[in-house]
Scaffold this motif. Structure first.
Motif, PDB file in Angstrom:
ATOM      1  N   VAL A   1       8.664  -0.019   7.722  1.00 48.14           N
ATOM      2  CA  VAL A   1       7.647   1.130   7.557  1.00 48.14           C
ATOM      3  C   VAL A   1       6.684   1.363   8.458  1.00 48.14           C
ATOM      4  CG1 VAL A   1       5.907   2.028   5.967  1.00 48.14           C
ATOM      5  CG2 VAL A   1       7.959   0.652   4.857  1.00 48.14           C
TER       6      VAL A   1
ATOM      7  N   GLY B   1      10.618  -3.920   2.123  1.00 48.51           N
ATOM      8  CA  GLY B   1       9.127  -4.069   3.051  1.00 48.51           C
ATOM      9  C   GLY B   1       8.781  -5.435   3.192  1.00 48.51           C
TER      10      GLY B   1
ATOM     11  N   GLN C   1      -1.073   2.662   4.818  1.00 46.04           N
ATOM     12  CA  GLN C   1      -0.048   3.657   4.834  1.00 46.04           C
ATOM     13  C   GLN C   1       0.397   4.431   3.332  1.00 46.04           C
ATOM     14  OE1 GLN C   1       1.580   4.750   7.372  1.00 46.04           O
ATOM     15  NE2 GLN C   1       4.057   5.221   6.641  1.00 46.04           N
TER      16      GLN C   1
ATOM     17  N   ASP D   1       0.503  -3.017   3.610  1.00 42.50           N
ATOM     18  CA  ASP D   1       0.020  -1.908   4.460  1.00 42.50           C
ATOM     19  C   ASP D   1      -0.533  -0.745   3.359  1.00 42.50           C
ATOM     20  OD1 ASP D   1      -0.946  -0.092   6.258  1.00 42.50           O
ATOM     21  OD2 ASP D   1       0.777   0.309   7.305  1.00 42.50           O
TER      22      ASP D   1
ATOM     23  N   CYS E   1       3.105  -0.421   9.677  1.00 41.92           N
ATOM     24  CA  CYS E   1       2.783  -2.002   8.972  1.00 41.92           C
ATOM     25  C   CYS E   1       2.166  -2.763   9.923  1.00 41.92           C
ATOM     26  CB  CYS E   1       4.147  -2.451   8.761  1.00 41.92           C
ATOM     27  SG  CYS E   1       4.051  -4.156   7.982  1.00 41.92           S
TER      28      CYS E   1
ATOM     29  N   GLN F   1       7.598   0.089  -0.145  1.00 47.52           N
ATOM     30  CA  GLN F   1       7.762  -0.585   0.950  1.00 47.52           C
ATOM     31  C   GLN F   1       6.373  -0.877   1.745  1.00 47.52           C
ATOM     32  OE1 GLN F   1      10.570   1.347   3.703  1.00 47.52           O
ATOM     33  NE2 GLN F   1      12.296   1.158   2.357  1.00 47.52           N
ATOM     34  N   SER F   2       5.552  -0.077   1.629  1.00 41.39           N
ATOM     35  CA  SER F   2       4.085  -0.236   2.325  1.00 41.39           C
ATOM     36  C   SER F   2       3.475  -1.433   1.671  1.00 41.39           C
ATOM     37  CB  SER F   2       3.207   1.277   2.320  1.00 41.39           C
ATOM     38  OG  SER F   2       4.018   2.103   3.094  1.00 41.39           O
TER      39      SER F   2
END
Length: 498
Positions: free
Chosen positions: A483, A322, A100, A97, A486, A91-92
């Protein structure tokens, strides 16, 4: 090279963007190394069993069959956290991101270190008691205890190796985990007969040699994998100035535990059910137990495509969640189900006509367990094709953080359907009640998973509650999963892959 070109090159080294491109082709290409890794693990187990059965006999086969169920149970203790980390990383990456990603890795490394060492210490001490609870046949108990104690010593290596493989898939890299799994398996295969039989300069260790070969293979591959990831500059690796991230982040730790726990419990439920089932099997003696162990080795091959597609579906869906590309998430689910059914069905169509030939790998041709194993496969084998539905749809559901419903579905299938069916009908059908309980449990889990995917509210689930910047309007409950942290500013967004 320009700054833009350097960024692109680094992105390609880091992983692959799974939020773009054709879905089915991307899914199959991504799942191939996962399938290869699963095949290698199964091949490794099969070859280990070949050497044990042909060198040490039926009691040794029964010993490793009982000990391997415990090993899977212990690996289940970390599967959930590994999968939660995989989803968070995916998801990051999808959200752009990568900072993260580092935070997730730091918290996860600390968690795994504590857990792995604790499991190894406690398991080593309690090995004889665990085997006694399983009803391990007395003639196989001593060998099973020896094998299991060494397996527990290998747990820290097994845990971290599995964790790093999951994290790499989260960033879109399924090829590197496959290559290092290949190395681990090759080492295990080469060392197995040498340590069992004492070939060349190696000592004759018997069944302990099989366990030690696994420890050496996994440990060596883990060390070399970490070295390679540092050399590549992988975002999964912490560097000087980032070691403070080893201090667990409360929000990430909460997500790893609370979301990882149900996913880990799924493996524990399956392994716990397997322990109950092998208790039923053990009551019929060592021959039936050896036949069941051999048949279950064949089952792993027919499940491998579904497991590989399910793992690929989970990683792809996590990145698209994400990136909030929900249209692609639905297409990934459909593609995963159809691909899994077709591929697994083809494998079953190949294995069935071969009959007992597939079992000769795991049992000597004159073994009294051979006809029993063939009978088991005739009843059970076909039902594993339907696991494709469960693996694919569960992978999509979990990618949002909806982890409790799949666990509840599994509990129903295993402990309210499979085990009671076998226990109630054993007096009437004998051992066949055990074998027929497998298709019944599989059909139940597939139907319930499909119903939850269609009608459940998994799309609204969040793995970590998103931070709400000051000045934003109130959350009306319609937001898609996100997340924490983000950063969508143009300067902060980093694409992964070409």
């Amino acid at each position: 090279m320009s700054g833009q070109g350097q960024t692109a090159a680094k992105g390609k080294r880091r992983g692959r963007d799974l939020t773009q491109g054709p879905i089915t082709r991307t899914l199959l290409v991504f799942s191939l190394p996962v399938l290869g890794g699963n095949a290698l693990q199964s091949l490794n187990g099969s070859i280990n069993q070949f050497w044990v059965s042909h060198s040490l006999g039926i009691t040794a086969i029964t010993a490793i069959g009982n000990a391997n169920i415990v090993m899977m149970l212990m690996l289940g203790a970390i599967f959930g956290v590994s999968m939660a980390a995989n989803i968070l990383v995916g998801q990051s990456v999808g959200a752009g991101d990568l900072r993260q990603v580092k935070k997730v890795m730091g918290t996860s490394i600390t968690f795994f270190a504590i857990l792995a060492l604790g499991v190894a210490a406690v398991g080593y001490r309690l090995s004889p008691h665990i085997l006694a609870l399983m009803g391990t046949p007395a003639e196989a108990l001593a060998e099973a205890e020896t094998y299991l104690r060494i397996v527990f010593l290998a747990m820290p290596f097994l845990y971290f190796f599995a964790f790093l493989q999951m994290a790499q898939r989260g960033i879109g890299d399924s090829r590197t985990p496959f290559l290092f799994m290949l190395l681990a398996v090759v080492l295990d295969i080469l060392l197995n007969p040498m340590l069992i039989r004492g070939i060349g300069p190696f000592p004759r260790l018997g069944i302990a040699g099989s366990a030690f070969s696994t420890l050496i293979g996994q440990g060596t591959s883990l060390v070399l994998l970490v070295a390679l990831l540092y050399r590549r500059g992988s975002p999964l690796m912490l560097r000087p100035g980032e070691f403070h991230l080893l201090k667990p982040d409360p929000a990430i730790l909460k997500a790893l535990v609370l979301r990882g726990l149900p996913m880990g419990l799924q493996i524990l439920v399956m392994s716990g059910a397997a322990m109950v089932m092998i208790g039923f099997v053990n009551s019929y003696g060592a021959v039936t137990a050896a036949a069941y162990t051999a048949a279950s080795q064949v089952w792993t091959y027919i499940q491998m495509p579904a497991m590989a597609v399910g793992a690929a579906v989970s990683s792809m869906a996590a990145q698209n969640v994400g990136a909030q590309k929900w249209d692609r998430v639905g297409k990934i689910a459909r593609s995963g189900v159809l691909s899994g059914l077709v591929i697994t069905g083809l494998v079953a169509a190949i294995i069935y006509p071969l009959g007992d030939l597939t079992l000769h790998i795991f049992l000597p041709p004159d073994s009294p367990a051979l006809p029993v194993a063939g009978h088991i496969n005739t009843i059970v084998l076909w039902s594993f094709v339907l696991f494709s539905v469960t693996f694919a749809l569960s992978g999509v559901v979990r990618s949002t953080g909806a982890v409790w419903p799949p666990l509840l579905i599994l509990i129903v299938a295993m402990f309210l359907i499979r085990i009671p069916f076998a226990e109630l009908l054993i007096p009437r059908l004998g051992a066949d009640a055990i074998w027929w309980s497998f298709p019944l449990g599989t059909i139940t889990s597939s139907i319930l998973t499909a119903l939850y995917y269609r009608y459940g509210n998994w799309r609204k689930t969040r793995l970590i509650a998103p931070e709400r910047p000051q000045g934003n309007s109130a959350d009306a409950g319609m937001a898609t999963p996100a997340v924490v942290g983000c950063d969508r500013s143009p300067g902060a967004e980093v694409r992964v892959g070409g």
